[in-house]
Motif scaffolding. Structure first.
Motif, mmCIF file in Angstrom:
data_model
loop_
_atom_site.group_PDB
_atom_site.id
_atom_site.type_symbol
_atom_site.label_atom_id
_atom_site.label_comp_id
_atom_site.label_asym_id
_atom_site.label_seq_id
_atom_site.Cartn_x
_atom_site.Cartn_y
_atom_site.Cartn_z
ATOM 1 N N SER A 134 0.874 -1.175 0.000
ATOM 2 C CA SER A 134 0.000 0.000 0.000
ATOM 3 C C SER A 134 0.910 1.224 0.000
ATOM 4 O O SER A 134 2.000 1.198 0.566
ATOM 5 N N VAL A 135 0.444 2.261 -0.664
ATOM 6 C CA VAL A 135 1.229 3.482 -0.780
ATOM 7 C C VAL A 135 0.290 4.662 -0.611
ATOM 8 O O VAL A 135 -0.801 4.687 -1.174
ATOM 9 N N ASP A 136 0.724 5.619 0.206
ATOM 10 C CA ASP A 136 0.022 6.898 0.263
ATOM 11 C C ASP A 136 1.074 7.988 0.136
ATOM 12 O O ASP A 136 2.221 7.699 -0.200
ATOM 13 N N GLN A 137 0.715 9.218 0.395
ATOM 14 C CA GLN A 137 1.650 10.329 0.227
ATOM 15 C C GLN A 137 2.869 10.210 1.138
ATOM 16 O O GLN A 137 3.931 10.716 0.828
ATOM 17 N N GLU A 138 2.722 9.536 2.266
ATOM 18 C CA GLU A 138 3.779 9.509 3.269
ATOM 19 C C GLU A 138 4.492 8.176 3.425
ATOM 20 O O GLU A 138 5.660 8.145 3.790
ATOM 21 N N THR A 139 3.793 7.066 3.134
ATOM 22 C CA THR A 139 4.311 5.761 3.542
ATOM 23 C C THR A 139 4.121 4.679 2.488
ATOM 24 O O THR A 139 3.109 4.646 1.796
ATOM 25 N N LEU A 140 5.113 3.787 2.434
ATOM 26 C CA LEU A 140 5.043 2.555 1.636
ATOM 27 C C LEU A 140 5.053 1.408 2.631
ATOM 28 O O LEU A 140 5.915 1.354 3.519
ATOM 29 N N ARG A 141 4.072 0.502 2.504
ATOM 30 C CA ARG A 141 3.953 -0.619 3.438
ATOM 31 C C ARG A 141 3.694 -1.910 2.675
ATOM 32 O O ARG A 141 3.063 -1.891 1.628
ATOM 33 N N ALA A 142 4.111 -3.026 3.256
ATOM 34 C CA ALA A 142 3.659 -4.331 2.775
ATOM 35 C C ALA A 142 2.284 -4.563 3.398
ATOM 36 O O ALA A 142 2.067 -4.257 4.568
ATOM 37 N N THR A 143 1.367 -5.069 2.628
ATOM 38 C CA THR A 143 0.029 -5.379 3.145
ATOM 39 C C THR A 143 0.062 -6.704 3.905
ATOM 40 O O THR A 143 1.073 -7.415 3.901
ATOM 41 N N ASP A 144 -1.071 -7.049 4.520
ATOM 42 C CA ASP A 144 -1.161 -8.351 5.194
ATOM 43 C C ASP A 144 -0.870 -9.479 4.208
ATOM 44 O O ASP A 144 -0.229 -10.466 4.558
ATOM 45 N N GLN A 145 -1.317 -9.333 2.952
ATOM 46 C CA GLN A 145 -1.069 -10.352 1.937
ATOM 47 C C GLN A 145 0.376 -10.297 1.424
ATOM 48 O O GLN A 145 0.918 -11.303 0.965
ATOM 49 N N GLY A 146 0.997 -9.140 1.523
ATOM 50 C CA GLY A 146 2.353 -8.976 1.031
ATOM 51 C C GLY A 146 3.429 -9.441 1.991
ATOM 52 O O GLY A 146 4.513 -9.866 1.562
ATOM 53 N N ARG A 147 3.156 -9.374 3.288
ATOM 54 C CA ARG A 147 4.203 -9.731 4.260
ATOM 55 C C ARG A 147 4.748 -11.152 4.083
ATOM 56 O O ARG A 147 5.961 -11.335 4.159
ATOM 57 N N PRO A 148 3.908 -12.160 3.813
ATOM 58 C CA PRO A 148 4.484 -13.509 3.652
ATOM 59 C C PRO A 148 5.369 -13.645 2.407
ATOM 60 O O PRO A 148 6.152 -14.581 2.318
ATOM 61 N N VAL A 149 5.234 -12.746 1.464
ATOM 62 C CA VAL A 149 6.051 -12.805 0.238
ATOM 63 C C VAL A 149 6.967 -11.580 0.144
ATOM 64 O O VAL A 149 7.313 -11.130 -0.942
ATOM 65 N N LEU A 150 7.368 -11.067 1.297
ATOM 66 C CA LEU A 150 8.161 -9.844 1.344
ATOM 67 C C LEU A 150 9.462 -9.952 0.554
ATOM 68 O O LEU A 150 9.861 -8.999 -0.119
ATOM 69 N N ASN A 151 10.118 -11.095 0.587
ATOM 70 C CA ASN A 151 11.363 -11.236 -0.179
ATOM 71 C C ASN A 151 11.122 -10.999 -1.665
ATOM 72 O O ASN A 151 11.935 -10.373 -2.346
ATOM 73 N N GLY A 152 10.009 -11.488 -2.195
ATOM 74 C CA GLY A 152 9.672 -11.266 -3.598
ATOM 75 C C GLY A 152 9.399 -9.796 -3.883
ATOM 76 O O GLY A 152 9.813 -9.266 -4.917
ATOM 77 N N ILE A 153 8.719 -9.129 -2.970
ATOM 78 C CA ILE A 153 8.460 -7.690 -3.117
ATOM 79 C C ILE A 153 9.779 -6.942 -3.159
ATOM 80 O O ILE A 153 10.007 -6.084 -4.015
ATOM 81 N N LEU A 154 10.662 -7.276 -2.235
ATOM 82 C CA LEU A 154 11.963 -6.599 -2.175
ATOM 83 C C LEU A 154 12.766 -6.828 -3.449
ATOM 84 O O LEU A 154 13.405 -5.907 -3.958
ATOM 85 N N ARG A 155 12.729 -8.045 -3.994
ATOM 86 C CA ARG A 155 13.437 -8.309 -5.262
ATOM 87 C C ARG A 155 12.938 -7.380 -6.366
ATOM 88 O O ARG A 155 13.697 -6.963 -7.225
ATOM 89 N N GLU A 156 11.653 -7.075 -6.326
ATOM 90 C CA GLU A 156 11.068 -6.222 -7.368
ATOM 91 C C GLU A 156 11.409 -4.749 -7.188
ATOM 92 O O GLU A 156 11.595 -4.047 -8.166
ATOM 93 N N ILE A 157 11.475 -4.280 -5.954
ATOM 94 C CA ILE A 157 11.604 -2.823 -5.762
ATOM 95 C C ILE A 157 13.000 -2.337 -5.398
ATOM 96 O O ILE A 157 13.276 -1.149 -5.540
ATOM 97 N N LEU A 158 13.865 -3.233 -4.907
ATOM 98 C CA LEU A 158 15.199 -2.757 -4.533
ATOM 99 C C LEU A 158 15.928 -2.203 -5.749
ATOM 100 O O LEU A 158 15.935 -2.840 -6.815
ATOM 101 N N PRO A 159 16.514 -1.015 -5.594
ATOM 102 C CA PRO A 159 17.280 -0.454 -6.719
ATOM 103 C C PRO A 159 18.438 -1.363 -7.093
ATOM 104 O O PRO A 159 19.013 -2.043 -6.254
ATOM 105 N N ASP A 160 18.764 -1.386 -8.381
ATOM 106 C CA ASP A 160 19.884 -2.222 -8.868
ATOM 107 C C ASP A 160 21.220 -1.674 -8.441
ATOM 108 O O ASP A 160 21.470 -0.562 -8.271
#
Length: 160
Positions: A134-160
């Protein structure tokens, strides 16, 4: 099991405040929150690690793992802790790796101003559309559904 654990701890008055930590409101581990929020800490003792900001530079510190070596160094006149300047790219990675573990997430303003980082808007939109973040003007968060797959989220968003 992850979702069952989340439901059971929440029902017991111990909601998650970090991916693997639960507590009553106000009883969260202040010690661990320092790590998850990319604060400064000094590692004391054999094998201890630290992160300290001095004059705007972030330093990683490490002490010897061997208790006898650590004690000999600690009793000596010279400070023999290993120190290394943490590059900005590593600071960004640490901030995202640790901060997205928490329910509070990471501050977008901090990403932009302190770490000079803009995340790929296409990746953010894709993950948001999948209800993993979830994203708003101030914060980026993993959702309840995203937390179990956080490593996959990080692979997608971490800068190269």
């Amino acid at each position: 099991m992850f979702f069952h654990t989340q439901e059971a701890t929440k029902a017991a008055g111990l909601p998650a405040y970090e991916i693997s930590n639960h507590a009553r409101a106000g009883e969260e581990s202040r010690h661990n929150l320092i790590y998850w929020r990319s604060g400064d800490w000094i590692g004391v003792g054999p094998g201890a690690h630290g992160r300290v900001t001095i004059d705007g530079n972030r330093w990683a510190t490490q002490t010897p793992l061997s208790p006898s070596k650590w004690l000999a160094d600690a009793l000596g006149d010279d400070d023999k802790r290993e120190r290394a300047l943490v590059p900005l790219s590593e600071q960004v990675t640490e901030y995202l790796l640790m901060g997205l573990r928490t329910v509070e997430g990471v501050e977008i303003d901090r990403l932009l101003n302190q770490f000079k980082t803009v995340l790929d808007p296409n990746k953010i939109k894709e993950l948001k559309d999948l209800n993993l973040i979830s994203v708003d003007q101030e914060t980026l968060r993993a959702t309840d559904q995203g937390r179990p797959v956080l490593n996959g989220i990080l692979r997608e968003i971490l800068p190269d």
